[in-house]
Write a protein that holds these residues in place. Structure first.
Motif, PDB file in Angstrom:
ATOM      1  N   LYS A  20      43.346  20.694  42.349  1.00  0.00           N
ATOM      2  CA  LYS A  20      42.188  20.409  41.505  1.00  0.00           C
ATOM      3  C   LYS A  20      42.231  18.941  41.077  1.00  0.00           C
ATOM      4  O   LYS A  20      43.168  18.534  40.382  1.00  0.00           O
ATOM      5  N   PRO A  21      41.254  18.130  41.433  1.00  0.00           N
ATOM      6  CA  PRO A  21      41.298  16.712  41.026  1.00  0.00           C
ATOM      7  C   PRO A  21      41.271  16.538  39.515  1.00  0.00           C
ATOM      8  O   PRO A  21      41.891  15.617  38.979  1.00  0.00           O
ATOM      9  N   GLU A  22      40.577  17.456  38.805  1.00  0.00           N
ATOM     10  CA  GLU A  22      40.513  17.327  37.358  1.00  0.00           C
ATOM     11  C   GLU A  22      41.879  17.539  36.707  1.00  0.00           C
ATOM     12  O   GLU A  22      42.214  16.877  35.711  1.00  0.00           O
ATOM     13  N   LEU A  23      42.702  18.444  37.274  1.00  0.00           N
ATOM     14  CA  LEU A  23      44.045  18.652  36.737  1.00  0.00           C
ATOM     15  C   LEU A  23      44.942  17.453  37.060  1.00  0.00           C
ATOM     16  O   LEU A  23      45.770  17.051  36.227  1.00  0.00           O
ATOM     17  N   LEU A  24      44.777  16.885  38.249  1.00  0.00           N
ATOM     18  CA  LEU A  24      45.560  15.705  38.604  1.00  0.00           C
ATOM     19  C   LEU A  24      45.266  14.544  37.649  1.00  0.00           C
ATOM     20  O   LEU A  24      46.184  13.855  37.193  1.00  0.00           O
ATOM     21  N   PHE A  25      43.998  14.341  37.335  1.00  0.00           N
ATOM     22  CA  PHE A  25      43.643  13.278  36.397  1.00  0.00           C
ATOM     23  C   PHE A  25      44.175  13.586  34.997  1.00  0.00           C
ATOM     24  O   PHE A  25      44.583  12.680  34.269  1.00  0.00           O
ATOM     25  N   TYR A  26      44.157  14.874  34.636  1.00  0.00           N
ATOM     26  CA  TYR A  26      44.662  15.236  33.306  1.00  0.00           C
ATOM     27  C   TYR A  26      46.173  15.051  33.225  1.00  0.00           C
ATOM     28  O   TYR A  26      46.718  14.708  32.177  1.00  0.00           O
ATOM     29  N   ILE A  27      46.859  15.271  34.335  1.00  0.00           N
ATOM     30  CA  ILE A  27      48.302  15.022  34.378  1.00  0.00           C
ATOM     31  C   ILE A  27      48.581  13.523  34.260  1.00  0.00           C
ATOM     32  O   ILE A  27      49.534  13.112  33.584  1.00  0.00           O
ATOM     33  N   ILE A  48      40.124  23.255  32.006  1.00  0.00           N
ATOM     34  CA  ILE A  48      40.368  22.678  33.333  1.00  0.00           C
ATOM     35  C   ILE A  48      40.784  23.732  34.342  1.00  0.00           C
ATOM     36  O   ILE A  48      40.301  23.746  35.480  1.00  0.00           O
ATOM     37  N   VAL A  49      41.671  24.645  33.959  1.00  0.00           N
ATOM     38  CA  VAL A  49      42.213  25.626  34.914  1.00  0.00           C
ATOM     39  C   VAL A  49      41.823  27.056  34.570  1.00  0.00           C
ATOM     40  O   VAL A  49      42.252  27.978  35.259  1.00  0.00           O
ATOM     41  N   SER A  50      41.043  27.261  33.516  1.00  0.00           N
ATOM     42  CA  SER A  50      40.637  28.582  33.020  1.00  0.00           C
ATOM     43  C   SER A  50      41.802  29.268  32.311  1.00  0.00           C
ATOM     44  O   SER A  50      42.965  28.850  32.446  1.00  0.00           O
ATOM     45  N   LEU A  81      37.317  10.726  33.091  1.00  0.00           N
ATOM     46  CA  LEU A  81      37.115  11.180  34.473  1.00  0.00           C
ATOM     47  C   LEU A  81      37.159  12.703  34.565  1.00  0.00           C
ATOM     48  O   LEU A  81      36.351  13.313  35.280  1.00  0.00           O
ATOM     49  N   VAL A  82      38.090  13.325  33.859  1.00  0.00           N
ATOM     50  CA  VAL A  82      38.176  14.788  33.856  1.00  0.00           C
ATOM     51  C   VAL A  82      36.899  15.394  33.302  1.00  0.00           C
ATOM     52  O   VAL A  82      36.336  16.350  33.875  1.00  0.00           O
TER      53      VAL A  82
END
Length: 434
Positions: A227-234, A346-348, A404-405
């Motif tokens: 998930k790109p949104e999780l990568l950005f959040y990391i 982000i991940v439910s 971005l997320v």
């Protein structure tokens, strides 16, 4: 074991108070490591960056141990893991007091203390979740406030211990205090696991979602990293962690470099903890009001936090520093109140446990690198202000990834809404079904 249904009160409040003390005897102790910084540095005659590795190792082990703590909790119980954490924490402090060498402190105050804090902190939060459903937010607020309340009390107390018994003697007493984590763990009575498939099915139909699940194989879903949104959040977590842990470590040395009395820096840490508590409570309430999206709110408070830290060392008068410390503590509390719960968006909810594990795992890199990098800057510039500039820059940079997320999630919601409208137009009779 107690009844398998979450009591939403009763003995659950004993669990909450136990978690309150666990937060105080773990996170609040770590927050006050800065009081030992100058004494350890002068004792071993080493550079600032070398000394800061003690705290960095503690922070890194606290995060890296999270997956192991979760696995042990499911394999045994929260009670067992918390007691183990108490023994590790106390042993780390007691062994550190032997004053063998600086690498010895890396092992004892760093690795052992970090793992001990992790093994007590994570199961305590888990236990509160299992005991409460309706009152879970209030229970979490009370339990987490232990970190702030104890930080207020520990700052002057630790300073007095250091002056009275030296930093080695202070570590012995703190280690003795942390043995009380074992008492807190003993109070954590796990809820009874399901006894039969029939009873489990019945309780699931009744909505018992908070019961302690049966022991099962634990698998971390690394596929979530697609998930790109999780990568950005990391990435946000890494940059934010690099900035988070610098100010508590360098506030006391910075205040001492300005010629302040030894008890004034301790007072600063107490006020910081009080402002932190206010920020957690107020921002948690504001998030529940849903005036703005959580990620929007997170972007604002993280950016403001970075700006405040960059402004903090500019005016070096006592009262100006006190004002900026209050703002820093308040905004820090705001970030803490919402940055973990935002993972659900982000991940439910189904992927939350795995998402949190990955978040904590990768966040350790920022926490491990930040303080030594700040220490290196201090050594190069001979000025503690550079540490706060680095911290502020890291936090402001981290806010970019939150933006971005948020944009990715909003775009996905728009696409889903358009797909839903298209399906409705293609199947006009679907709305009349049932």
């Amino acid at each position: 074991m107690t009844s398998r249904r979450p009591p939403d009160g009763g003995y659950g409040w004993v669990v909450v108070m136990s978690a309150f003390f666990i937060m105080g005897l773990t996170a609040a102790v770590l927050k006050n490591f800065g009081l030992f910084f100058l004494d350890i540095q002068s004792h071993f005659q080493v550079m600032t960056s070398t000394t800061s590795w003690v705290t960095s190792t503690t922070i890194a082990m606290f995060h890296l141990g999270a997956p192991l703590a979760s696995v042990l909790t499911l394999r045994f119980s929260q009670r067992v893991v918390i007691i183990l954490g108490g023994l590790l924490s106390a042993s780390g402090m007691l062994l550190a007091s032997l004053d063998l060498s600086l690498p010895w402190l890396y092992l004892t105050m760093g690795v052992m203390q970090g793992l001990g804090i992790c093994f007590a902190w994570i199961p305590a939060n888990s236990m509160v979740s299992h005991y409460f459903v309706k009152w879970r937010p209030i229970a979490y607020s009370i339990a987490s406030s232990g970190e702030c309340v104890f930080a207020i009390l520990f700052s002057p107390f630790f300073q007095w211990l250091i002056e009275t018994y030296s930093w080695q003697g202070a570590l012995i007493i703190i280690g003795g205090l942390q043995l009380n984590l074992c008492v807190c763990g003993a109070l954590m009575r796990p809820l009874e696991a399901p006894q039969s498939p029939i009873q489990e099915t019945k309780d699931n139909l009744e909505g018992d979602a908070a019961e302690l699940p049966p022991k099962r194989k634990v698998i971390f879903q690394f596929s979530l990293l697609r998930k790109p949104e999780l990568l950005f959040y990391i990435l946000f977590a890494i940059f934010a962690a690099a900035g988070f842990f610098i100010p508590p470590l360098f506030l006391v040395p910075f205040a001492n470099s300005l010629g302040m009395d030894k008890y004034w820096p301790a007072l600063i840490l107490s006020i910081l903890a009080l402002a932190d508590l206010a920020g957690r409570l107020l921002c948690g309430w504001l998030a529940n009001m849903r005036v703005v999206r959580n990620l929007q709110l997170l972007t604002m408070v993280v950016t403001l936090l970075g700006v405040v830290l960059m402004l903090l060392p500019i005016n070096q008068s006592y009262w100006a520093i006190m004002v900026f410390v209050c703002l820093y503590g308040f905004l820090f509390g705001c970030v803490v109140a919402i940055h973990v719960t935002s993972i659900v968006e982000i991940v439910s909810l189904e992927g939350f446990d795995n998402g949190l594990g990955l978040f904590m795992l990768f966040r350790s890199f920022g926490g491990f690198i930040g303080p030594p990098a700040a220490g290196w800057l201090v050594d190069q510039t001979n000025d503690y202000s550079s540490a706060f500039y680095l911290s502020g820059a890291c936090l402001i940079s981290s806010a970019v990834f939150v933006v971005l997320v948020d944009r990715i999630l909003q775009k996905k919601k728009c696409i889903e809404a358009e797909d839903q409208r298209s399906n409705t137009k293609d199947n006009p009779d679907a709305e009349n079904v049932n």
